[in-house]
Design a protein around this motif. Structure first.
Motif, short mmCIF file in Angstrom:
data_model
loop_
_atom_site.label_atom_id
_atom_site.label_comp_id
_atom_site.label_asym_id
_atom_site.label_seq_id
_atom_site.Cartn_x
_atom_site.Cartn_y
_atom_site.Cartn_z
N GLU A 22 -33.68 -28.57 -14.79
CA GLU A 22 -33.80 -30.02 -14.83
C GLU A 22 -32.55 -30.71 -14.29
OE1 GLU A 22 -35.49 -33.37 -17.91
OE2 GLU A 22 -34.58 -31.55 -18.72
N ASP A 23 -31.39 -30.16 -14.61
CA ASP A 23 -30.14 -30.83 -14.28
C ASP A 23 -29.57 -30.44 -12.91
OD1 ASP A 23 -30.30 -31.96 -16.77
OD2 ASP A 23 -28.92 -30.53 -17.70
N HIS A 24 -29.91 -29.25 -12.42
CA HIS A 24 -29.22 -28.76 -11.23
C HIS A 24 -30.14 -28.39 -10.06
CE1 HIS A 24 -25.23 -28.53 -13.12
NE2 HIS A 24 -25.90 -28.21 -14.22
N LEU A 25 -31.45 -28.36 -10.28
CA LEU A 25 -32.34 -28.11 -9.16
C LEU A 25 -32.60 -29.42 -8.44
CD1 LEU A 25 -34.93 -25.61 -10.64
CD2 LEU A 25 -32.88 -25.13 -9.33
N VAL A 26 -32.23 -29.47 -7.17
CA VAL A 26 -32.33 -30.70 -6.40
C VAL A 26 -33.27 -30.49 -5.23
CG1 VAL A 26 -31.07 -32.43 -5.07
CG2 VAL A 26 -29.97 -31.29 -7.02
N PHE A 27 -34.24 -31.36 -5.09
CA PHE A 27 -35.20 -31.27 -4.00
C PHE A 27 -34.68 -32.06 -2.80
CE2 PHE A 27 -37.48 -30.07 -7.64
CZ PHE A 27 -38.58 -29.34 -7.25
N ASP A 49 -36.85 -31.93 4.16
CA ASP A 49 -36.41 -31.34 5.43
C ASP A 49 -37.41 -31.76 6.50
OD1 ASP A 49 -35.77 -29.82 7.62
OD2 ASP A 49 -35.68 -27.92 6.57
N GLY A 50 -37.02 -32.73 7.31
CA GLY A 50 -37.93 -33.28 8.30
C GLY A 50 -38.42 -32.28 9.32
N LEU A 51 -37.60 -31.26 9.62
CA LEU A 51 -37.99 -30.29 10.64
C LEU A 51 -39.22 -29.50 10.21
CD1 LEU A 51 -34.54 -28.85 11.78
CD2 LEU A 51 -36.08 -30.29 13.09
N LEU A 52 -39.29 -29.17 8.92
CA LEU A 52 -40.40 -28.37 8.43
C LEU A 52 -41.36 -29.18 7.57
CD1 LEU A 52 -38.60 -25.06 7.42
CD2 LEU A 52 -40.07 -25.44 9.38
N ASP A 53 -41.15 -30.52 7.48
CA ASP A 53 -41.97 -31.35 6.61
C ASP A 53 -42.04 -30.72 5.22
OD1 ASP A 53 -43.54 -33.45 5.82
OD2 ASP A 53 -45.42 -32.55 6.51
N SER A 54 -40.88 -30.36 4.72
CA SER A 54 -40.82 -29.63 3.47
C SER A 54 -39.69 -30.18 2.61
CB SER A 54 -40.61 -28.13 3.73
OG SER A 54 -39.36 -27.91 4.35
N PHE A 55 -39.47 -29.56 1.48
CA PHE A 55 -38.35 -29.92 0.64
C PHE A 55 -37.73 -28.68 0.06
CE2 PHE A 55 -42.21 -30.34 -1.89
CZ PHE A 55 -41.93 -29.57 -3.00
N ALA A 56 -36.53 -28.79 -0.51
CA ALA A 56 -35.82 -27.64 -1.04
C ALA A 56 -35.39 -27.88 -2.47
CB ALA A 56 -34.59 -27.34 -0.18
N ILE A 57 -35.24 -26.79 -3.20
CA ILE A 57 -34.73 -26.85 -4.57
C ILE A 57 -33.46 -26.00 -4.59
CG2 ILE A 57 -35.26 -26.52 -7.00
CD1 ILE A 57 -38.18 -26.16 -6.18
N THR A 58 -32.37 -26.51 -5.12
CA THR A 58 -31.14 -25.73 -5.16
C THR A 58 -30.55 -25.68 -6.56
OG1 THR A 58 -29.51 -27.49 -4.85
CG2 THR A 58 -30.65 -26.70 -2.88
N PHE A 59 -29.80 -24.61 -6.80
CA PHE A 59 -28.99 -24.53 -8.00
C PHE A 59 -27.63 -25.16 -7.77
CE2 PHE A 59 -31.50 -21.20 -10.23
CZ PHE A 59 -31.43 -21.76 -11.51
N ASP A 60 -27.40 -25.63 -6.55
CA ASP A 60 -26.21 -26.40 -6.22
C ASP A 60 -24.92 -25.64 -6.49
OD1 ASP A 60 -24.94 -29.73 -6.97
OD2 ASP A 60 -25.20 -28.69 -5.06
#
Length: 405
Positions: A307-312, A315-326
């Motif tokens: 909840e606190d560290h996964l960031v979406f 990404d326009g190139l792939l029409d997608s989004f990402a989740i990170t632990f940052d």
């Protein structure tokens, strides 16, 4: 889900009658009595149908020939025979079929293959046969989504990702036209989504190996992560559009709901029953889920990390989004030990593979400031082209050692 968990605890005999002939007959002798016993609590008709569905779906070896996954590791091992691996695979398929049948209004994901004399025509013509078979079965256009081709076309079959309502998929089974073309349909169970070397690559990184040691193409600006290929219809379904925020919230809520992860995981339910036959990987998933879910709700460090560290990140190139632990480490998010963080990573891999919206999961090297699409660390792509409208990226910065045991 009560009936499904009773089914999960079944263990089939390892010994087969000698001199069994066809693939369908062998599988029938292996599993007919157990599947019928399990699913008879639903109805006689459903039990009989499920047996037929398994007979006309892909075998473990046939699926492995199509894909680049860890499926043989998931259901195999040094002390497990090929027949026993097939038993585990068929049990998982039975659970997949039963889950879809029990939820007729929901969309479920399958691998749909065309085989038989159709292999003499072009791939485009083979896909057209699948579309026509759906129409002839009375499935409305809005009730079926056929995505990109799945895996590598073999001499025996060509396959596609297909999403269809739980009350519609049986109409396509064993569909044979006048030219001897067959349709094979197999539920896309979680183990079939995880690309080859995904877990091994995560272990290498979390055990302290530098990215360049895992893949010489990786740079100091990369992070190791998981790429999620989303299924057809996730962003657009029956004329309704879904925003990145809506898809993000649905995925995040699902992976943070540990009790639902437990009840929807066939591997977890099966291992909980203490069967004689199981694999190391299945026990690893069970251990990771147990160690995360037992922490409870608001005080669950793993859920809090999501909840606190996964960031979406769109990404326009792939029409997608990402989740990170940052690039967080265990102490910054409140983990009590490296082991606790490691179980959280294992839980994450298993939880996302369980989601019906997710069609593939694989490790990838992600640029810290992405300009180009991520590079697959396992050099494996199960799904070719764009699946539906996007491929989704999930990546995590990791510094702790990783062990699911």
């Amino acid at each position: 889900f009560g009936v499904l968990h009773i089914c999960s605890f079944l263990s089939f005999p390892a010994e087969l009658p000698p001199q069994i002939g066809t693939k369908q007959t062998k599988k029938m002798f292996q599993h007919l009595s157990a599947i019928l016993l399990c699913l008879s609590s639903l109805s006689f008709s459903q039990a009989s149908n499920t047996t037929k569905l398994i007979e006309h779906s892909l075998t473990l070896r046939e699926f492995d020939a199509l894909s680049f996954t860890d499926i043989l590791t998931e259901y195999g091992g040094e002390d497990i025979s090929s027949e026993e691996s097939q038993e585990l695979f068929d049990l998982a398929l039975a659970h997949g079929f039963a889950t879809a049948a029990a939820n007729p209004e929901d969309f479920y994901t399958f691998i749909a293959c065309v085989t038989g004399s159709a292999m003499s025509v072009s791939i485009a013509e083979r896909k057209k046969m699948l579309v026509n078979a759906a129409k002839e079965a009375g499935i409305e256009t809005d009730d079926i989504l056929i995505g990109s081709s799945y895996g590598a076309a073999t001499q025996a079959r060509s396959c596609w990702v297909m999403r269809v309502h739980g009350n519609s998929f049986e109409a396509l089974f064993s569909k044979e036209d006048d030219n001897g073309n067959f349709i094979e349909i197999t539920p896309l169970i979680p183990a079939m989504k995880i690309a080859q070397n995904t877990v091994d690559t995560a272990i290498l990184r979390l055990s302290g190996n530098e990215l360049s040691e895992i893949n010489e193409m990786a740079t100091e600006n990369d992070e190791l992560g998981l790429r999620l290929g989303m299924c057809p219809g996730v962003f657009s379904l029956k004329g309704e559009e879904f925003t990145d925020a809506e898809v993000k919230a649905k995925l995040l809520n699902s992976i943070m709901d540990g009790e639902t992860v437990k009840t929807s995981s066939w591997q977890y339910g099966y291992v909980s029953g203490g069967p004689d036959l199981t694999s190391t990987r299945m026990v690893q998933w069970h251990t990771a889920v147990d160690n995360v879910v037992v922490q409870g709700g608001a005080d669950n460090n793993c859920y809090n990390a999501f909840e606190d560290h996964l960031v979406f990140v769109p990404d326009g190139l792939l029409d997608s989004f990402a989740i990170t632990f940052d690039s967080i480490n265990a102490t910054e998010v409140g983990f009590d030990s490296d082991a606790e963080f490691n179980f959280c990573v294992g839980y994450l891999i298993h939880a996302v593979a369980l989601q019906q919206d997710v069609c593939s999961v694989e490790t990838a090297f992600i640029p810290l400031n992405p300009i180009m699409p991520p590079t697959s660390s396992g050099m494996s792509m199960m799904l070719t082209g764009k699946i539906g409208e996007l491929a989704t990226l999930l990546f995590l910065g990791v510094t702790a050692a990783f062990s699911l045991m």
